[in-house]
Motif scaffolding. Structure first.
Motif, short mmCIF file in Angstrom:
data_model
loop_
_atom_site.label_atom_id
_atom_site.label_comp_id
_atom_site.label_asym_id
_atom_site.label_seq_id
_atom_site.Cartn_x
_atom_site.Cartn_y
_atom_site.Cartn_z
N LYS A 1 -11.60 -17.69 18.44
CA LYS A 1 -10.97 -17.88 19.63
C LYS A 1 -11.89 -18.38 20.67
O LYS A 1 -11.59 -19.32 21.39
N TYR A 2 -13.12 -17.91 20.54
CA TYR A 2 -14.32 -18.44 21.59
C TYR A 2 -15.07 -19.54 21.22
O TYR A 2 -15.96 -19.73 21.85
N GLY A 3 -14.65 -20.31 20.03
CA GLY A 3 -15.23 -21.40 19.75
C GLY A 3 -16.65 -21.25 19.31
O GLY A 3 -17.45 -22.20 19.27
N VAL A 4 -16.94 -20.12 18.22
CA VAL A 4 -18.35 -19.79 17.76
C VAL A 4 -18.15 -20.00 16.29
O VAL A 4 -17.43 -19.24 15.81
N LYS A 5 -18.91 -20.81 15.76
CA LYS A 5 -18.87 -20.96 14.53
C LYS A 5 -19.72 -20.16 13.56
O LYS A 5 -20.76 -19.74 13.64
N SER A 6 -18.77 -19.30 12.64
CA SER A 6 -19.59 -18.07 12.01
C SER A 6 -20.80 -18.62 11.23
O SER A 6 -21.69 -17.82 11.02
N ASN A 7 -20.81 -19.65 10.60
CA ASN A 7 -21.76 -20.10 9.68
C ASN A 7 -23.09 -20.46 10.52
O ASN A 7 -24.09 -20.71 9.89
N SER B 1 -25.12 -1.23 14.33
CA SER B 1 -25.50 -0.18 15.01
C SER B 1 -25.40 1.27 14.15
O SER B 1 -26.03 1.94 14.22
N HIS B 2 -24.14 1.40 13.53
CA HIS B 2 -23.93 2.57 12.74
C HIS B 2 -22.68 2.37 12.09
O HIS B 2 -21.90 1.41 12.23
N LEU B 3 -22.27 3.49 11.38
CA LEU B 3 -21.35 3.19 10.38
C LEU B 3 -19.95 3.76 10.83
O LEU B 3 -19.29 4.28 10.06
N HIS B 4 -19.32 3.93 12.05
CA HIS B 4 -18.14 4.07 12.56
C HIS B 4 -17.52 3.04 12.42
O HIS B 4 -17.74 1.77 12.91
N GLY B 5 -16.08 2.98 11.87
CA GLY B 5 -15.53 1.84 11.72
C GLY B 5 -15.21 0.73 12.58
O GLY B 5 -15.33 -0.43 12.51
N ASP B 6 -15.27 1.21 13.91
CA ASP B 6 -15.20 0.48 15.15
C ASP B 6 -16.45 -0.81 15.49
O ASP B 6 -16.42 -1.45 16.25
N HIS B 7 -17.24 -0.40 14.80
CA HIS B 7 -18.40 -1.16 14.73
C HIS B 7 -18.83 -2.03 13.55
O HIS B 7 -19.76 -2.87 13.57
N TYR B 8 -18.08 -1.73 12.27
CA TYR B 8 -18.57 -2.64 11.22
C TYR B 8 -17.46 -2.97 10.37
O TYR B 8 -17.47 -3.59 9.31
N LEU B 9 -16.09 -2.41 10.54
CA LEU B 9 -15.00 -2.83 9.53
C LEU B 9 -14.45 -4.43 9.57
O LEU B 9 -13.87 -4.80 8.53
N GLY B 10 -15.19 -5.10 10.39
CA GLY B 10 -14.82 -6.54 10.44
C GLY B 10 -15.93 -7.33 9.45
O GLY B 10 -15.71 -8.50 9.31
N LEU B 11 -17.03 -6.63 8.96
CA LEU B 11 -17.99 -7.34 8.38
C LEU B 11 -17.51 -7.69 7.05
O LEU B 11 -17.71 -8.98 6.58
N VAL B 12 -16.66 -7.15 6.18
CA VAL B 12 -16.62 -7.52 5.01
C VAL B 12 -15.51 -8.76 4.94
O VAL B 12 -15.72 -9.76 4.18
N GLY B 13 -14.87 -8.67 5.83
CA GLY B 13 -13.84 -9.87 5.80
C GLY B 13 -14.85 -11.17 6.57
O GLY B 13 -14.43 -12.15 5.96
N LEU B 14 -15.61 -10.97 7.27
CA LEU B 14 -16.36 -12.11 7.90
C LEU B 14 -17.44 -12.56 6.84
O LEU B 14 -17.29 -13.74 6.67
N VAL B 15 -18.01 -11.65 6.09
CA VAL B 15 -18.69 -12.30 5.07
C VAL B 15 -18.16 -13.09 3.97
O VAL B 15 -18.34 -14.07 3.52
N SER B 16 -16.91 -12.54 3.55
CA SER B 16 -16.11 -13.24 2.64
C SER B 16 -15.43 -14.58 3.19
O SER B 16 -15.60 -15.59 2.29
N SER B 17 -15.28 -14.57 4.35
CA SER B 17 -14.90 -16.03 5.03
C SER B 17 -16.02 -16.96 5.05
O SER B 17 -15.75 -18.21 4.83
N ASN C 1 -18.24 -16.82 2.71
CA ASN C 1 -18.34 -17.58 1.38
C ASN C 1 -17.18 -18.74 1.05
O ASN C 1 -17.71 -19.63 0.78
N LEU C 2 -16.01 -18.31 1.59
CA LEU C 2 -15.01 -19.42 1.41
C LEU C 2 -15.12 -20.56 2.03
O LEU C 2 -14.91 -21.54 1.79
N HIS C 3 -15.81 -20.52 3.09
CA HIS C 3 -16.16 -21.76 3.96
C HIS C 3 -17.32 -22.49 3.51
O HIS C 3 -17.84 -23.49 4.29
N GLY C 4 -17.86 -22.06 2.60
CA GLY C 4 -18.99 -22.92 1.94
C GLY C 4 -20.25 -22.67 2.32
O GLY C 4 -21.40 -23.29 2.01
N ARG C 5 -20.73 -21.28 2.77
CA ARG C 5 -21.87 -21.32 3.46
C ARG C 5 -22.97 -21.10 2.17
O ARG C 5 -22.95 -20.64 0.91
#
Length: 303
Positions: free
Chosen positions: A47-53, A61-77, A79-83
């Motif tokens: 949305k804000y024009g930042v290229k994840s790769n 910071s810690h393992l409460h979901g609101d601080h890391y639950l987006g990580l698996v999806g980001l890492v997977s994407s 990979n899909l985008h050819g990193r």
């Protein structure tokens, strides 16, 4: 040299009122660092024009979901985008197990090196350093092991005294060398001395990220003198008992910390879902620390 923070998410616990869980991007001279990765982070990056790769370092910071639950999806994407470039991940030790399990059972085979660096929630540690920036983790006080992160700019280049440089017809090729504090000699033997042709550079800048935590003494030293302090401010002080119960901070307490450490500016965030209107939070913080500001998603804040 660019040094600024983009707020991707500033809500506590759950998405609410178009506010997303915690995530930030720090841009330091076009080096991008991701700080926390709540649900929906990759959509916010898009949305804000930042290229994840372009992100090579992620800090959790810690393992409460609101601080890391987006990580698996980001890492997977990624990979899909050819990193193919290395990705460095810093976070609590169990995070590695969580990621490995997710990747195993989805049969995801990363085409890049994911290099994991466990953080220490018992003491302050330098976790990354090069010539231009130093990144330190420090313990916070929450219901699970939690660390904050501090980003310190290295020594900034000297400033050329333009009138002197031009009058002496100093070759352009020497400019950056002089700004680095080194003398130069041309082919005719003329010596150009850095101390005579430059002035000290601007002061180095710093940013500290204090995610979920009670306001307490132990991390004060780690964030002393910081230019911009992002400090969680989940509740108004009338709910301080709830803040104590959940190991969070009030806006007043965040402002008191900013005062105590001599911060130049306080950025509030991690707002409770009970607040649709955030103006009372800002008023409370300003009553203690005038240079307080609300964080808003999509805004870049210069350091």
């Amino acid at each position: 040299m660019k040094f600024e923070i983009l707020i991707l998410g500033n809500s506590s616990a759950t998405p609410m009122y178009d506010r997303h869980p915690t995530a930030q991007v720090l841009n330091f001279n076009e080096q991008l660092f991701l700080i926390d990765c709540g649900e929906g982070t990759q959509m916010q990056l898009h949305k804000y024009g930042v290229k994840s790769n372009k992100i090579n370092h992620i800090f959790i910071s810690h393992l409460h979901g609101d601080h890391y639950l987006g990580l698996v999806g980001l890492v997977s994407s990624m990979n899909l985008h050819g990193r193919r470039s290395d990705l460095h991940l810093y976070g609590p030790k169990p995070l590695k197990e969580i990621l490995d399990l997710q990747l195993l059972h989805s049969d995801t085979r990363l085409q890049f090196n994911l290099i994991f660096h466990p953080t220490n929630n018992e003491e302050t540690e330098v976790i990354f350093s090069n010539k231009t920036i130093k990144i330190t983790s420090f313990p916070l006080k929450h219901r699970v092991p939690t660390t904050g992160f501090r980003f310190d700019e290295g020594k900034r280049a000297n400033v050329l005294i333009i009138d002197k440089v031009k009058s002496l017809e100093v070759p352009l090729v020497f400019y950056n060398v002089l700004k680095a504090g080194m003398d130069c000699t041309d082919i005719d033997g003329t010596v150009y001395r850095a101390e005579e042709l430059t002035l000290p550079g601007p002061p180095s800048r710093s940013y500290a990220f204090c995610s979920d935590t009670r306001a307490f003494e132990s991390y004060v030293t780690a964030i002393h003198g910081v230019d911009l302090l992002y400090h969680e401010s989940t509740f108004l002080h009338e709910f301080v008992d709830r803040a104590i119960e959940t190991c969070h901070s009030t806006c007043l307490e965040a402002a008191q910390v900013a005062n105590q450490v001599g911060a130049k500016k306080l950025l509030l965030g991690h707002y409770s879902a009970r607040y649709k209107d955030l103006s009372p939070l800002l008023l409370e913080a300003k009553s203690e620390f005038v240079n307080s500001e609300l964080s808003f998603e999509g805004n870049w804040y210069k350091i």
